[in-house]
Scaffold this active site. Structure first.
Site, PDB file in Angstrom:
ATOM      1  N   PRO A   1     -14.560  -5.443 -18.431  1.00  0.00           N
ATOM      2  CA  PRO A   1     -13.310  -5.813 -19.086  1.00  0.00           C
ATOM      3  C   PRO A   1     -13.484  -7.186 -19.714  1.00  0.00           C
ATOM      4  CG  PRO A   1     -13.129  -6.098 -16.697  1.00  0.00           C
ATOM      5  CD  PRO A   1     -14.476  -5.489 -16.961  1.00  0.00           C
ATOM      6  N   MET A   2     -13.141  -7.332 -20.980  1.00  0.00           N
ATOM      7  CA  MET A   2     -13.231  -8.652 -21.625  1.00  0.00           C
ATOM      8  C   MET A   2     -12.043  -8.830 -22.569  1.00  0.00           C
ATOM      9  SD  MET A   2     -17.268  -9.408 -22.289  1.00  0.00           S
ATOM     10  CE  MET A   2     -17.816  -7.818 -22.892  1.00  0.00           C
ATOM     11  N   GLU A   3     -11.260  -9.866 -22.264  1.00  0.00           N
ATOM     12  CA  GLU A   3     -10.051 -10.140 -23.049  1.00  0.00           C
ATOM     13  C   GLU A   3     -10.413 -10.414 -24.505  1.00  0.00           C
ATOM     14  OE1 GLU A   3      -8.007 -13.786 -22.018  1.00  0.00           O
ATOM     15  OE2 GLU A   3      -6.083 -12.861 -22.521  1.00  0.00           O
TER      16      GLU A   3
ATOM     17  N   CYS B   1     -10.911 -13.518 -12.321  1.00  0.00           N
ATOM     18  CA  CYS B   1     -10.795 -14.419 -13.482  1.00  0.00           C
ATOM     19  C   CYS B   1     -10.616 -15.855 -12.995  1.00  0.00           C
ATOM     20  CB  CYS B   1      -9.624 -14.002 -14.368  1.00  0.00           C
ATOM     21  SG  CYS B   1      -9.474 -15.097 -15.799  1.00  0.00           S
TER      22      CYS B   1
ATOM     23  N   GLY C   1     -23.384  -9.715 -13.632  1.00  0.00           N
ATOM     24  CA  GLY C   1     -23.857 -11.052 -13.946  1.00  0.00           C
ATOM     25  C   GLY C   1     -25.197 -11.022 -14.632  1.00  0.00           C
TER      26      GLY C   1
ATOM     27  N   GLY D   1     -21.252  -7.508 -19.301  1.00  0.00           N
ATOM     28  CA  GLY D   1     -20.263  -8.223 -20.111  1.00  0.00           C
ATOM     29  C   GLY D   1     -20.892  -8.732 -21.387  1.00  0.00           C
TER      30      GLY D   1
HETATM   31  C1  LIG Z   1     -14.567 -13.220 -23.646  1.00  0.00           C
HETATM   32  C2  LIG Z   1     -14.511 -12.767 -22.212  1.00  0.00           C
HETATM   33  C3  LIG Z   1     -13.364 -12.182 -21.713  1.00  0.00           C
HETATM   34  C4  LIG Z   1     -13.309 -11.750 -20.384  1.00  0.00           C
HETATM   35  N1  LIG Z   1     -12.188 -11.103 -19.935  1.00  0.00           N
HETATM   36  C5  LIG Z   1     -12.171 -10.561 -18.681  1.00  0.00           C
HETATM   37  C6  LIG Z   1     -11.098  -9.735 -18.244  1.00  0.00           C
HETATM   38  O1  LIG Z   1     -10.133  -9.466 -18.988  1.00  0.00           O
HETATM   39  N2  LIG Z   1     -11.165  -9.223 -16.975  1.00  0.00           N
HETATM   40  C7  LIG Z   1     -12.230  -9.476 -16.143  1.00  0.00           C
HETATM   41  O2  LIG Z   1     -12.246  -8.984 -15.017  1.00  0.00           O
HETATM   42  N3  LIG Z   1     -13.267 -10.230 -16.544  1.00  0.00           N
HETATM   43  C8  LIG Z   1     -13.266 -10.747 -17.786  1.00  0.00           C
HETATM   44  N4  LIG Z   1     -14.380 -11.442 -18.225  1.00  0.00           N
HETATM   45  C9  LIG Z   1     -15.552 -11.551 -17.338  1.00  0.00           C
HETATM   46  C10 LIG Z   1     -16.528 -10.379 -17.607  1.00  0.00           C
HETATM   47  O3  LIG Z   1     -15.931  -9.156 -17.284  1.00  0.00           O
HETATM   48  C11 LIG Z   1     -17.816 -10.550 -16.794  1.00  0.00           C
HETATM   49  O4  LIG Z   1     -17.511 -10.550 -15.437  1.00  0.00           O
HETATM   50  C12 LIG Z   1     -18.542 -11.844 -17.146  1.00  0.00           C
HETATM   51  O5  LIG Z   1     -18.725 -11.960 -18.547  1.00  0.00           O
HETATM   52  C13 LIG Z   1     -19.899 -11.919 -16.449  1.00  0.00           C
HETATM   53  O6  LIG Z   1     -20.705 -10.825 -16.807  1.00  0.00           O
HETATM   54  P1  LIG Z   1     -21.950 -11.005 -17.840  1.00  0.00           P
HETATM   55  O7  LIG Z   1     -22.866 -12.011 -17.230  1.00  0.00           O
HETATM   56  O8  LIG Z   1     -22.514  -9.639 -17.971  1.00  0.00           O
HETATM   57  O9  LIG Z   1     -21.338 -11.532 -19.117  1.00  0.00           O
HETATM   58  C14 LIG Z   1     -14.428 -11.919 -19.528  1.00  0.00           C
HETATM   59  C15 LIG Z   1     -15.583 -12.525 -20.042  1.00  0.00           C
HETATM   60  C16 LIG Z   1     -15.646 -12.939 -21.355  1.00  0.00           C
HETATM   61  C17 LIG Z   1     -16.908 -13.555 -21.883  1.00  0.00           C
END
Ligand SMILES: Cc1cc2nc3c(=O)[nH]c(=O)nc-3n(C[C@H](O)[C@H](O)[C@H](O)COP(=O)(O)O)c2cc1C
Length: 345
Positions: A29-31, A128, A232, A255
């Site tokens: 999930p990413m906002e 978050c 991660g 993510g």
């Molecule tokens: C732009 C952005 C928006 C995010 N929005 C959410 C969200 O709405 N809900 C959530 O649980 N995590 C959110 N995250 C965290 C990601 O889901 C994820 O846990 C984080 O990016 C780490 O994973 P990665 O190392 O694969 O990027 C967001 C991360 C980013 C970069």
């Protein structure tokens, strides 16, 4: 207070987290990123088995439960018909993520989401780290309030037949993986996605996969069927496979890796040339315009352009040009110019 996990235990055996093929590979999930448009764009270039769960952006339960707030947040739960048919044809699952601090609002929101008949699961955000959310007892701050966290999980699970999962971190100001995950496991969530950093670490430093591995061992010792998903710095399919094997997680969640390579959800690396980039960007702009028109900030779309505009000669020049384009028309014209320039080589 001792609670009987009445509502979710019986569903547990047949929920999708149990029946879906393993390894589970999820788009995080990413906002302002994983709306229905971007999910469809990514799904359209991904292998069926290399991406089998996708999540919505986090959606406020306060907003959902408030007549005035609902129209502002409901677009986060929009699912286009074209995305839905793609999900169905691939058997990819769609999970709605919600956040808040009041169990009653989770109860109402879960009911609302179930009645939409669009989603395969509900995920509760307990990870978050942003100040604006942790100043209340919500998101990562629930790590500091485990009893409230459990009440929220029970309230959500009691009001829906959908499987309820949790996405969280390994601690708040210090690493506290085993105690915190122990609390969550008491409620038998359908899945836990664990990001390998504390709230204090925000996005800094390496993700601590050893902690994720500890959570898997704890789950195994507990005898619970809760799926454990690690999160991660998974930046490629090969890294996903290596984390799964090394830490025995049931799956991984990706993510920001998708920003570097939206084609990463393929078991064999895909050779990407400029025409792939132009065509995927065209698809993204068209879908975004058809879906949101002027109802959503055009600048949100602009942030995606660097995903497509890299890895070829003169990419920086095109990134600059697209950053100066301020509407759909100018972007599409630029895209045509770019195609003419590169395809005629
Ligand atoms: C732009 C952005 C928006 C995010 N929005 C959410 C969200 O709405 N809900 C959530 O649980 N995590 C959110 N995250 C965290 C990601 O889901 C994820 O846990 C984080 O990016 C780490 O994973 P990665 O190392 O694969 O990027 C967001 C991360 C980013 C970069």
């Amino acid at each position: 207070m001792v609670r009987l996990a009445k509502a979710h235990q019986p569903l547990f055996m047949d929920n999708f987290w149990q029946t879906i093929n393993k390894p589970i590979i999820a788009l995080a999930p990413m906002e302002d990123v994983t709306d229905t448009v971007f999910r469809e764009v990514v799904l359209s270039v991904s292998d069926v088995d290399a991406l089998n769960v996708v999540f919505t952006e986090f959606t406020s339960t306060d907003g959902l439960c408030h007549d005035k707030g609902r129209p502002k947040v409901i677009e986060r739960l929009q699912v286009n018909a074209s995305e839905m048919s793609l999900l169905k044809s691939r058997n990819t699952k769609l999970v709605a993520q919600i956040w808040g601090s009041d169990p009653e609002k989770f109860r109402l929101s879960a009911r609302m989401i179930s009645e939409m008949n669009l989603f395969d699961g509900i995920d509760i955000n307990m990870g978050c780290p942003a100040k604006k959310v942790v100043k209340n007892k919500s998101c990562a701050n629930l790590i500091n309030y485990p009893e409230l966290a459990k009440e929220i999980i029970y309230a959500t699970a009691e009001s829906t037949d959908l499987p309820v999962s949790v996405k969280t971190r390994i601690g708040f100001s210090r690493i506290n993986t085993e105690e915190w995950i122990g609390h969550l496991l008491e409620t038998t969530p359908a899945a836990i996605t664990l990001h390998g950093r504390t709230r204090k670490m925000m996005s800094n430093g390496p993700a601590l996969w050893e902690e994720i591995g500890k959570a898997v061992i704890l789950r195994n010792q507990s005898g619970k069927l809760t799926r454990m998903i690690g999160n991660g710095e998974v930046t490629s399919y090969a890294v996903a496979m290596s984390r799964i094997h090394q830490y025995s997680v049931d799956g991984v969640m990706v993510g920001t890796g998708v920003f570097k390579n939206p084609w990463m959800f393929n078991s064999q690396p895909v050779e990407i040339d400029i025409s792939h980039r132009i065509e995927l960007m065209r698809k993204h702009i068209t879908l975004y315009q058809n879906t949101w028109g002027n109802g959503k900030d055009y600048n949100v779309l602009k942030r995606f352009f660097k995903i497509y505009l890299n890895g070829f000669s003169n990419a920086a020049h095109w990134r600059d040009a697209f950053m100066r384009a301020d509407n759909y028309d100018s972007a599409m014209k630029l895209l045509v110019r770019m195609a003419n320039e590169y395809y005629s080589i």
